[in-house]
Design an enzyme around this catalytic site. Structure first.
Site, PDB file in Angstrom:
ATOM      1  N   GLU A 441       0.821  -1.227   0.000  1.00  0.00           N
ATOM      2  CA  GLU A 441       0.000   0.000   0.000  1.00  0.00           C
ATOM      3  C   GLU A 441       0.845   1.263   0.000  1.00  0.00           C
ATOM      4  O   GLU A 441       0.744   2.082   0.916  1.00  0.00           O
ATOM      5  CB  GLU A 441      -0.938   0.008   1.210  1.00  0.00           C
ATOM      6  CG  GLU A 441      -2.038  -0.994   1.098  1.00  0.00           C
ATOM      7  CD  GLU A 441      -3.224  -0.733   2.040  1.00  0.00           C
ATOM      8  OE1 GLU A 441      -3.266   0.322   2.693  1.00  0.00           O
ATOM      9  OE2 GLU A 441      -4.114  -1.591   2.079  1.00  0.00           O
ATOM     10  N   GLU A 516      -4.677  -8.627   1.307  1.00  0.00           N
ATOM     11  CA  GLU A 516      -5.442  -8.292   2.512  1.00  0.00           C
ATOM     12  C   GLU A 516      -6.921  -8.404   2.181  1.00  0.00           C
ATOM     13  O   GLU A 516      -7.369  -7.872   1.161  1.00  0.00           O
ATOM     14  CB  GLU A 516      -5.113  -6.864   3.013  1.00  0.00           C
ATOM     15  CG  GLU A 516      -3.747  -6.782   3.644  1.00  0.00           C
ATOM     16  CD  GLU A 516      -3.356  -5.380   4.099  1.00  0.00           C
ATOM     17  OE1 GLU A 516      -4.235  -4.595   4.483  1.00  0.00           O
ATOM     18  OE2 GLU A 516      -2.146  -5.091   4.050  1.00  0.00           O
TER      19      GLU A 516
HETATM   20  C1  GAL Z   1      -4.277  -1.625   5.284  1.00  0.00           C
HETATM   21  C2  GAL Z   1      -2.808  -1.740   5.626  1.00  0.00           C
HETATM   22  C3  GAL Z   1      -2.614  -2.511   6.897  1.00  0.00           C
HETATM   23  C4  GAL Z   1      -3.532  -2.001   7.965  1.00  0.00           C
HETATM   24  C5  GAL Z   1      -4.962  -2.093   7.511  1.00  0.00           C
HETATM   25  C6  GAL Z   1      -5.929  -1.586   8.560  1.00  0.00           C
HETATM   26  O1  GAL Z   1      -4.487  -0.558   4.477  1.00  0.00           O
HETATM   27  O2  GAL Z   1      -2.077  -2.360   4.605  1.00  0.00           O
HETATM   28  O3  GAL Z   1      -1.289  -2.410   7.315  1.00  0.00           O
HETATM   29  O4  GAL Z   1      -3.187  -0.687   8.229  1.00  0.00           O
HETATM   30  O5  GAL Z   1      -5.100  -1.323   6.356  1.00  0.00           O
HETATM   31  O6  GAL Z   1      -7.215  -1.476   8.039  1.00  0.00           O
END
Ligand code: GAL
Length: 949
Positions: A441, A516
């Protein structure tokens, strides 16, 4: 023999004597890899107050000016006797309290910019290096220090490592005292953060001394990969050697492969090699292996490559590399294949910290955590967002868990690429690793041309080091542009805002997966959302339009074979990012498991669809006193075909389960028994029951299983039971712990994101300085006439230089000063660590004799001060001494009388239960003997357990 010939022979013998003695000294012992985690001293320093930072960097010539000029606490002669003793790994952040002024992303632990007094940590340790080591190469290796570490050995500055996640190793061969003590000093500074999640503070990974022959395998100097065809593997084993001897070296290399029983099953050899002075070279051998056993998720079979370097028939280096034989392949339409079989990636993201311990995890805990994830059906682990602790990867290799190994910061400078290279070189022999992630990200670049360029360069660079793993990047936005146009294996962070089908159509050759997904927030064991109390019901509800629920996220991936699978955000809760809250929430709510590894209900959703094990789980608990007759949402997670729900034996209907789904009922609460029965092919196969409990009456302690032989730690789950033995899921009792035997408690937790209780109960060390030191000449050191007189007209001590002239005028002196004792009690241990001010001296505190005619002692003296000698507030000290005089004008004469250490013993360990549970982590001291843990609480029957350690 003529006389001149004898004389010549004697001369020759004299000349070659140093060579002979060097040869005798030369140690034939092969490589040593020595853990030096024990016996460190620790104290907090300061980022800018030099006095509080032990005057480091203040010398007229300091360590950056002249080599070996490490000053202050970096000086090998610095007196660290007042510092706290501890063993590594250590995280000083987790020892601190919480504060709303602290960083949200680091879980409000009181460190960082707003807490300069707790943002620099110093460590010191002395190691003995035997005289016989002379002639070997010796280096010191740190697996990771958070962060911006500066290291000295014997006052020699070795280097600065900004990264808190990369290991580093310094050659210290030429700086050492052979046959003597050697002082290591480390300064770490956490004023600036690297990540947006809890990162800890200090030497939180192992430290090693490596000793080798001058001709040796370089650190992480082997690379093993294999090709598999028709039951036959061809193993390619490369090794990089460096010749640090001062002449050319001739040698042979043998590469032997041993199976898990240690039996050599294949080998190869390279002979008559030669390496020039101070050069490095890689040598590659291919070794065929018939019918190798493969590494896979169920049977993670590991081989070991033994690299042997020999010279003139003598083995001079042996280097072991653990590896596995397996094939991995990504397919743009079909996903991921391990050993030719499609494997759906059922992964989780994780940071490094655990309840009670912060980031300083004993190795066994890595195995515990990986086994908890496997239990849930997970087969993959993403090291978000940094290079992990090496032992985590060992655990993944040994237990069968696939890994994305992730780089911290994207970039293409030498420094950025050197970090990426370091990560790949360190980790490339782990069979568990299937992908290198170049970043996560990177909002500033991920969707634009800069991002595309950087990703392209990093990807090409990574492939120059390892071509066997796919390169991925986790992208949260700008799909169709930037990184997503160029990366080989596209990682989607959250498909709610993306169209993966469109991207797949546009880039049909691109591999893809969800780096994610399923980002839900939940408090373990709570089923009513109360935003004011920072409590979130543990049902799988969608956070907002940017995220899908866990179930919808999984359904997206499970239904698209071109996607290799997904990584849930996150496996375990972690400190920091208490989304959607701020203070006083200190932990994240994202985990499938909480910070202790206690499962939230989502784990059963995953178990149902990530494993073949028949699963049935009912939620919520059934303790809703006062809500009689009120509708309660009841859900079942299961992989049964049908589930029938009963309340107090009355059926509430049978429902059919859709694949990757769950079942819901609304049930009007009545205390009693809620029972679910699961059916497969019409047959009853499982039941799950939740029962209303009564008040707790007794405590129970259960020791968890850690998949490690001879674990040095024990993980204990504490709960409370009602009179009929049912665990009370809503209990919040305060529990006190006591340990007996050769072990200590190292951390406690309960998974409650809003708990501001201490993680650790440790002794507190404070150092009291002696102030206003003044001096006056006296006739002899037993002249007590000035012990209590006023000192208003006295000189400040050491105003006059201690020349020989001074010595002629002054034969004895009295020094007087004072110190303040504020915080002390009956339990406090007060020690005066004295440094000799005289050749001979007597010491008085508050007029009471502490020492009489004590001779100078280079190491100093320590006096435990009796309570009767001391008083709260101002205390006085007098030192009557025969002065030490300079012999040469440049001699340094000690002007520091030492300091007083106030040691407050640790308070008793305790923790509140959260949703009925707490965790205690115990570590053995290594000594033999029975260890037991007792848990007690007002009004409850205590529990005592004998620990298997
Ligand atoms: C994503 C990020 C993670 C964490 C997560 C929380 O954007 O890659 O490290 O921050 O969001 O929602």
């Amino acid at each position: 023999m003529k006389l001149y010939k004898i004389w010549a022979l004697l001369l020759l013998l004299k000349l070659i004597q140093p060579v002979l003695s060097f040869a005798q000294n030369h140690n034939p012992v092969k490589r040593e890899h020595l853990l030096i985690d024990t016996g460190w001293r620790f104290a907090l320093g300061h980022p800018y107050d030099v006095k509080k930072d032990f005057y480091n960097g203040t010398g007229y010539f300091s360590y950056l000016a002249k080599t070996g000029y490490g000053d202050g606490a970096a000086d090998p002669n610095f007196d660290d006797r007042t510092w706290r003793k501890l063993n590594l790994p250590h995280d000083w952040a987790v020892e601190q309290g919480f504060d709303p002024k602290a960083s949200l992303s680091h879980g409000f632990k009181a460190i960082g910019r707003n807490f300069p007094d707790a943002s620099v940590g110093w460590y010191r340790k002395s190691v003995f290096i035997p005289a016989k080591d002379l002639g070997r190469k010796i280096s010191i290796a740190f697996d990771g220090v958070f962060r911006n570490s500066i290291i000295w050995v014997n006052g020699h500055y070795l280097g600065t490592e900004p990264s808190g996640y990369h290991g580093f190793e310094y050659d210290i061969t030429d700086y050492l005292n052979y046959g003597g003590e050697n002082v290591i000093a480390v300064r770490a500074d956490v004023t600036i953060e690297e990540g947006w999640f809890y990162e800890g503070a200090g030497i939180y990974r192992h430290v090693w001394l490596n000793k080798t022959d001058p001709l040796h395998v370089v650190p992480n100097g082997t690379f093993v990969r294999s090709k598999l065809e028709n039951n036959q593997a061809v193993v390619t084993a490369s090794v990089t050697l460096k010749n640090e001897a001062l002449d050319n070296q001739k040698f042979n290399i043998k590469q032997s492969i041993a199976d898990a029983d240690g039996k050599v099953v294949a080998s190869g050899e390279l002979q008559n090699l030669e390496l020039n002075v101070l050069t490095e070279k890689e040598y590659t051998l291919t070794i065929p292996m018939v019918k190798p056993r493969l590494w896979d998720l169920e049977n993670p079979y590991l081989y070991q490559l033994l690299t042997t370097i020999s010279k003139n028939g003598e083995v001079i280096d042996e280097y072991k590399t653990t590896f596995g034989i397996r094939t991995i392949r990504f397919d743009a339409d079909k996903g991921f294949f391990l050993n030719g079989k499609r494997i759906e990636i059922k992964g989780t993201n994780n940071h490094q910290d655990h309840a009670g311990l912060g980031v300083a995890l004993p190795d066994e805990l890595q195995y515990f955590r990986i086994s908890k994830l496997k239990e849930m059906g997970s087969n993959a682990y993403r090291c978000s967002h940094n290079p992990p602790t090496p032992e985590l990867l060992d655990a993944c290799d040994k237990l069968g868990m696939l890994v994305i190994d992730e780089n911290r910061l994207m970039g293409i400078t030498d420094q950025n690429l050197a970090y990426l290279k370091k990560l790949i070189i360190r980790d490339r022999n782990h069979p568990s690793i299937i992908s290198w992630s170049i970043g996560n990200e990177e909002w500033n670049i991920e969707g634009n041309i800069t991002g595309a360029r950087i990703a392209k360069t990093m990807q090409a660079f990574a492939k120059t080091i390892d071509t066997t793993r796919a390169i991925t990047a986790a992208v949260s936005g700008g799909i169709g542009n930037g990184i997503s146009t160029t990366i080989d294996l596209l990682g989607y962070n959250y498909v709610a805002t993306k169209n993966t089908d469109e991207q797949h159509k546009k880039y049909p050759a691109q591999f893809s997966w969800g780096t994610e997904e399923g980002s839900t927030v939940a408090s373990r064991g709570l089923y009513v959302t109360n935003m004011a109390q920072h409590e979130i019901a543990a049902y799988d509800t969608r956070q907002n339009e940017n995220f899908l629920s866990l179930e919808d996220g999984w359904k997206h991936y499970a239904s698209r074979p071109y996607l290799a699978g997904m990584f849930v955000w996150t496996g375990f809760d972690y400190r920091g990012e208490p989304t959607p809250f701020g203070w006083p929430s200190v932990l994240s709510y994202f985990g499938m498991l909480d910070l202790c590894g206690f499962p939230k209900d989502n784990t059963w959703y995953l178990k149902s669809w990530w494993t073949d094990k028949p699963t049935l789980h009912l939620l919520p608990h059934w303790n809703w006193k006062g809500k009689e007759g009120t509708p309660i949402d009841v859900k079942a997670y299961s992989n049964c075909d049908e589930v029938e729900l009963f309340l107090n034996k009355k059926s509430l209907g049978k429902k059919r389960m859709e694949p990757n789904g769950h079942l819901s009922w609304t049930v009007n609460y009545a205390p009693g028994t809620l029972e679910a029965i699961g059916f497969k092919n019409g047959k009853k196969i499982l039941t799950d029951v939740v029962k209303t409990t009564s008040e707790p009456t007794q405590i129970t302690i259960t020791q968890e299983t850690i998949p490690v032989a001879n674990s040095n730690i024990a993980i204990l789950t504490v709960d409370v039971r009602d009179v009929s033995g049912k665990s009370v899921p809503t209990a919040v009792n305060d529990i006190d712990f006591e340990i007996n035997g050769p072990a200590k408690i190292i951390g406690v937790g309960n998974g409650n994101p809003t708990s501001l209780e201490p993680d650790q109960f440790i002794e507190q060390v404070s150092v009291v300085r002696i102030n206003n030191l003044k001096e006056k000449a006296i006739s002899a050191i037993d002249d007590l006439s000035k012990l209590t007189t006023a000192t208003t007209d006295w000189d400040y001590a050491f105003k006059q230089e201690r020349t020989q002239e001074f010595g002629k005028k002054v034969t004895a002196l009295i020094y007087r000063g004072d110190f303040d004792l504020t915080d002390w009690s009956d339990q406090t241990k007060i020690t005066f660590f004295y440094k000799s001010l005289g050749k001979e001296q007597s010491i008085y505190i508050n007029g009471k004799k502490i020492a009489y005619k004590l001779l100078a002692n280079k190491k100093g003296n320590a006096f435990t001060l009796d309570r009767s000698v001391l008083k709260a507030g101002k205390n006085t000290i007098a030192i009557l001494a025969i002065p030490i005089l300079k012999v040469q004008s440049w001699d340094n004469i000690n002007t520091d009388p030492g300091a007083i250490q106030v040691l407050k013993p640790a308070a008793g360990w305790k923790r509140k239960l959260f949703s009925g549970l707490a965790q205690v982590i115990v570590q053995s001291t290594g000594d033999k003997g029975e260890v037991s843990l007792t848990a007690s609480s007002n009004g409850l029957k205590p529990a005592k357990i004998k620990l298997k350690l």
